[in-house]
Design a protein around this motif. Sequence first.
Motif, PDB file in Angstrom:
ATOM      1  N   LEU A  93       0.568  -1.264   0.083  1.00 15.90           N
ATOM      2  CA  LEU A  93      -0.160   0.109   0.018  1.00 15.90           C
ATOM      3  C   LEU A  93       0.955   1.159  -0.090  1.00 15.90           C
ATOM      4  CD1 LEU A  93      -2.525   1.380   0.289  1.00 15.90           C
ATOM      5  CD2 LEU A  93      -2.593   0.892   2.750  1.00 15.90           C
ATOM      6  N   GLU A  94       1.946   1.323   0.702  1.00 14.12           N
ATOM      7  CA  GLU A  94       2.625   2.514   0.958  1.00 14.12           C
ATOM      8  C   GLU A  94       3.517   2.620  -0.180  1.00 14.12           C
ATOM      9  OE1 GLU A  94       4.005   3.667   5.474  1.00 14.12           O
ATOM     10  OE2 GLU A  94       4.767   1.627   4.929  1.00 14.12           O
ATOM     11  N   THR A  95       4.090   1.647  -0.969  1.00 11.02           N
ATOM     12  CA  THR A  95       4.798   1.813  -1.978  1.00 11.02           C
ATOM     13  C   THR A  95       4.196   2.121  -3.187  1.00 11.02           C
ATOM     14  OG1 THR A  95       6.307  -0.089  -1.329  1.00 11.02           O
ATOM     15  CG2 THR A  95       5.998   0.426  -3.757  1.00 11.02           C
ATOM     16  N   SER A  96       2.816   1.729  -3.424  1.00 11.04           N
ATOM     17  CA  SER A  96       1.829   1.973  -4.438  1.00 11.04           C
ATOM     18  C   SER A  96       1.436   3.552  -4.487  1.00 11.04           C
ATOM     19  CB  SER A  96       0.518   1.038  -4.630  1.00 11.04           C
ATOM     20  OG  SER A  96       0.882  -0.146  -4.691  1.00 11.04           O
ATOM     21  N   MET A  97       1.178   4.002  -3.181  1.00 14.61           N
ATOM     22  CA  MET A  97       0.986   5.316  -2.892  1.00 14.61           C
ATOM     23  C   MET A  97       1.889   6.187  -3.576  1.00 14.61           C
ATOM     24  SD  MET A  97      -0.690   5.519   0.798  1.00 14.61           S
ATOM     25  CE  MET A  97      -2.564   5.356   1.122  1.00 14.61           C
ATOM     26  N   ASN A  98       3.250   5.784  -3.162  1.00 12.93           N
ATOM     27  CA  ASN A  98       4.314   6.794  -3.599  1.00 12.93           C
ATOM     28  C   ASN A  98       4.639   6.649  -5.020  1.00 12.93           C
ATOM     29  OD1 ASN A  98       5.956   8.000  -0.728  1.00 12.93           O
ATOM     30  ND2 ASN A  98       5.257   6.022  -0.178  1.00 12.93           N
ATOM     31  N   HIS A  99       4.536   5.421  -5.498  1.00 17.07           N
ATOM     32  CA  HIS A  99       4.597   5.634  -7.072  1.00 17.07           C
ATOM     33  C   HIS A  99       3.650   6.222  -7.691  1.00 17.07           C
ATOM     34  CE1 HIS A  99       8.120   2.938  -6.656  1.00 17.07           C
ATOM     35  NE2 HIS A  99       7.564   1.894  -6.609  1.00 17.07           N
ATOM     36  N   ALA A 100       2.288   6.096  -7.296  1.00 17.92           N
ATOM     37  CA  ALA A 100       1.307   7.013  -7.830  1.00 17.92           C
ATOM     38  C   ALA A 100       1.644   8.431  -7.771  1.00 17.92           C
ATOM     39  CB  ALA A 100       0.036   6.684  -7.275  1.00 17.92           C
ATOM     40  N   ALA A 101       2.173   9.049  -6.687  1.00 16.23           N
ATOM     41  CA  ALA A 101       2.612  10.472  -6.604  1.00 16.23           C
ATOM     42  C   ALA A 101       3.625  10.770  -7.447  1.00 16.23           C
ATOM     43  CB  ALA A 101       2.961  10.684  -5.017  1.00 16.23           C
ATOM     44  N   GLU A 102       4.642   9.969  -7.598  1.00 17.72           N
ATOM     45  CA  GLU A 102       5.810   9.906  -8.809  1.00 17.72           C
ATOM     46  C   GLU A 102       5.475  10.066 -10.084  1.00 17.72           C
ATOM     47  OE1 GLU A 102       8.459   7.371  -5.714  1.00 17.72           O
ATOM     48  OE2 GLU A 102       7.953   6.428  -7.648  1.00 17.72           O
ATOM     49  N   SER A 103       4.233   9.301 -10.326  1.00 23.51           N
ATOM     50  CA  SER A 103       3.634   9.562 -11.696  1.00 23.51           C
ATOM     51  C   SER A 103       2.902  10.776 -11.932  1.00 23.51           C
ATOM     52  CB  SER A 103       2.634   8.444 -12.124  1.00 23.51           C
ATOM     53  OG  SER A 103       3.301   6.905 -11.997  1.00 23.51           O
ATOM     54  N   ALA A 104       2.253  11.223 -10.960  1.00 19.83           N
ATOM     55  CA  ALA A 104       1.506  12.233 -10.978  1.00 19.83           C
ATOM     56  C   ALA A 104       2.103  13.586 -10.948  1.00 19.83           C
ATOM     57  CB  ALA A 104       0.520  12.488  -9.823  1.00 19.83           C
ATOM     58  N   VAL A 105       3.213  13.684 -10.325  1.00 23.92           N
ATOM     59  CA  VAL A 105       3.904  14.841 -10.348  1.00 23.92           C
ATOM     60  C   VAL A 105       4.870  15.030 -11.726  1.00 23.92           C
ATOM     61  CG1 VAL A 105       6.304  15.832  -9.128  1.00 23.92           C
ATOM     62  CG2 VAL A 105       4.226  15.259  -7.822  1.00 23.92           C
ATOM     63  N   ALA A 106       5.182  13.801 -12.206  1.00 24.47           N
ATOM     64  CA  ALA A 106       5.883  13.788 -13.602  1.00 24.47           C
ATOM     65  C   ALA A 106       5.020  14.564 -14.448  1.00 24.47           C
ATOM     66  CB  ALA A 106       6.152  12.409 -14.152  1.00 24.47           C
ATOM     67  N   GLU A 107       3.923  14.860 -14.563  1.00 28.67           N
ATOM     68  CA  GLU A 107       3.028  15.624 -15.495  1.00 28.67           C
ATOM     69  C   GLU A 107       2.699  17.138 -15.070  1.00 28.67           C
ATOM     70  OE1 GLU A 107       2.175  13.916 -18.223  1.00 28.67           O
ATOM     71  OE2 GLU A 107       3.384  12.273 -17.417  1.00 28.67           O
ATOM     72  N   ALA A 108       3.560  17.469 -14.005  1.00 23.48           N
ATOM     73  CA  ALA A 108       2.950  18.776 -13.161  1.00 23.48           C
ATOM     74  C   ALA A 108       3.894  20.045 -14.028  1.00 23.48           C
ATOM     75  CB  ALA A 108       3.337  18.792 -11.898  1.00 23.48           C
ATOM     76  N   LYS A 109       4.833  19.564 -14.737  1.00 25.42           N
ATOM     77  CA  LYS A 109       5.768  20.678 -15.184  1.00 25.42           C
ATOM     78  C   LYS A 109       5.028  21.857 -16.070  1.00 25.42           C
ATOM     79  CE  LYS A 109      10.417  21.605 -16.969  1.00 25.42           C
ATOM     80  NZ  LYS A 109      11.821  20.849 -17.615  1.00 25.42           N
ATOM     81  N   PRO A 110       4.212  21.165 -17.139  1.00 24.73           N
ATOM     82  CA  PRO A 110       3.613  22.071 -18.033  1.00 24.73           C
ATOM     83  C   PRO A 110       2.668  23.270 -17.167  1.00 24.73           C
ATOM     84  CG  PRO A 110       3.510  19.909 -18.927  1.00 24.73           C
ATOM     85  CD  PRO A 110       3.871  19.873 -17.595  1.00 24.73           C
ATOM     86  N   LEU A 111       1.754  22.726 -16.233  1.00 21.36           N
ATOM     87  CA  LEU A 111       0.914  23.520 -15.450  1.00 21.36           C
ATOM     88  C   LEU A 111       1.755  24.740 -14.611  1.00 21.36           C
ATOM     89  CD1 LEU A 111      -1.744  21.188 -14.265  1.00 21.36           C
ATOM     90  CD2 LEU A 111      -1.980  23.151 -15.883  1.00 21.36           C
ATOM     91  N   LEU A 112       3.023  24.190 -14.209  1.00 22.06           N
ATOM     92  CA  LEU A 112       3.782  25.070 -13.260  1.00 22.06           C
ATOM     93  C   LEU A 112       4.569  26.060 -14.148  1.00 22.06           C
ATOM     94  CD1 LEU A 112       5.492  22.439 -11.008  1.00 22.06           C
ATOM     95  CD2 LEU A 112       3.826  23.790 -10.407  1.00 22.06           C
ATOM     96  N   LEU A 113       5.104  25.903 -15.479  1.00 25.06           N
ATOM     97  CA  LEU A 113       5.720  26.521 -16.166  1.00 25.06           C
ATOM     98  C   LEU A 113       4.488  27.800 -16.946  1.00 25.06           C
ATOM     99  CD1 LEU A 113       8.250  24.550 -18.100  1.00 25.06           C
ATOM    100  CD2 LEU A 113       8.663  25.875 -16.142  1.00 25.06           C
ATOM    101  N   ASP A 114       3.299  27.115 -17.056  1.00 24.45           N
ATOM    102  CA  ASP A 114       2.096  28.056 -17.535  1.00 24.45           C
ATOM    103  C   ASP A 114       1.819  29.034 -16.541  1.00 24.45           C
ATOM    104  OD1 ASP A 114       0.150  28.515 -19.936  1.00 24.45           O
ATOM    105  OD2 ASP A 114      -1.335  28.029 -18.156  1.00 24.45           O
ATOM    106  N   ALA A 115       1.959  28.721 -15.293  1.00 21.58           N
ATOM    107  CA  ALA A 115       1.653  29.663 -14.294  1.00 21.58           C
ATOM    108  C   ALA A 115       2.779  30.982 -14.418  1.00 21.58           C
ATOM    109  CB  ALA A 115       1.680  29.078 -12.901  1.00 21.58           C
ATOM    110  N   VAL A 116       4.089  30.447 -14.586  1.00 22.01           N
ATOM    111  CA  VAL A 116       5.221  31.366 -14.598  1.00 22.01           C
ATOM    112  C   VAL A 116       5.003  32.213 -15.717  1.00 22.01           C
ATOM    113  CG1 VAL A 116       7.824  31.388 -15.159  1.00 22.01           C
ATOM    114  CG2 VAL A 116       6.959  29.764 -13.575  1.00 22.01           C
ATOM    115  N   LYS A 117       4.553  31.701 -16.954  1.00 19.00           N
ATOM    116  CA  LYS A 117       4.379  32.482 -18.229  1.00 19.00           C
ATOM    117  C   LYS A 117       3.340  33.582 -17.912  1.00 19.00           C
ATOM    118  CE  LYS A 117       2.901  31.710 -22.998  1.00 19.00           C
ATOM    119  NZ  LYS A 117       2.305  30.933 -24.022  1.00 19.00           N
ATOM    120  N   ASN A 118       2.526  33.273 -17.130  1.00 17.12           N
ATOM    121  CA  ASN A 118       1.201  34.247 -16.965  1.00 17.12           C
ATOM    122  C   ASN A 118       1.452  35.083 -15.604  1.00 17.12           C
ATOM    123  OD1 ASN A 118      -0.135  33.637 -19.249  1.00 17.12           O
ATOM    124  ND2 ASN A 118      -0.894  31.438 -18.148  1.00 17.12           N
TER     125      ASN A 118
END
Length: 230
Positions: A93-118
């Motif tokens: 359970l703990e391992t799966s939770m952490n791997h799920a978080a890793e996969s989600a964060v890997a997709e965060a960069k475009p939204l973060l950079l879009d906030a910077v742009k604006n």
Amino acid sequence: MSISIFSKTLAVAALVCASSLAVAVSLADLSNKDATSGVKTALEKGASVAVSKLGTQNGFLNNDKVRISLPGQLEKAKPILKMLGQGKKVDELETSMNHAAESAVAEAKPLLLDAVKNMSVSDAKNILTGGDTSVTDFFRQKTSSQLTTKFLPIVKKITDKNGLSAQYNGLMSKASASGLTKEDSTVEGYVTQRALDGLYTIIGEEEKAIRADPVGTGSAILGKVFGAVK
């Protein structure tokens, strides 16, 4: 003193003054363009570093500052659950939770950079003078809602695939859930919130490093802009 020597002396003095002025740049001396450029560079750097550190295999699991543990009372009940023969489920359970978080964060960069742009000039000035966590606060304010929406389906897809929801519900039935908050009531809700917290934590660490030694970043604009507020 001859005119020639006097002229040379004035020239040297002028160079020394010019050099001192170039180094001793104050916040008031910064143009809006420089301030905004410097802050944007810092934001982009913090976002990129955080995503690269966390959005990779074991990015959460191997970092004690952001590693995701079981929520509330389930964490406290872990020894009892293991005594009841549920140790393997707890670990998975703990391992799966952490791997799920890793996969989600890997997709965060475009939204973060879009906030910077604006980002506005006002945002830039507020970040410069807002203290050690102003970059993190900016990202949390501008991206938290969007990233939550982005993360939830990614996390759910992984937790469903790994049977995490069933494991979580099974463990909840064996331990008191009285200490669980609303966000802890679903696997994807809990993991998503912890993933966001971890992301902002690492961005905050990068911000503090930039503020502590802006020149050491190797970026001229970071040295100039953040050096002005030291």
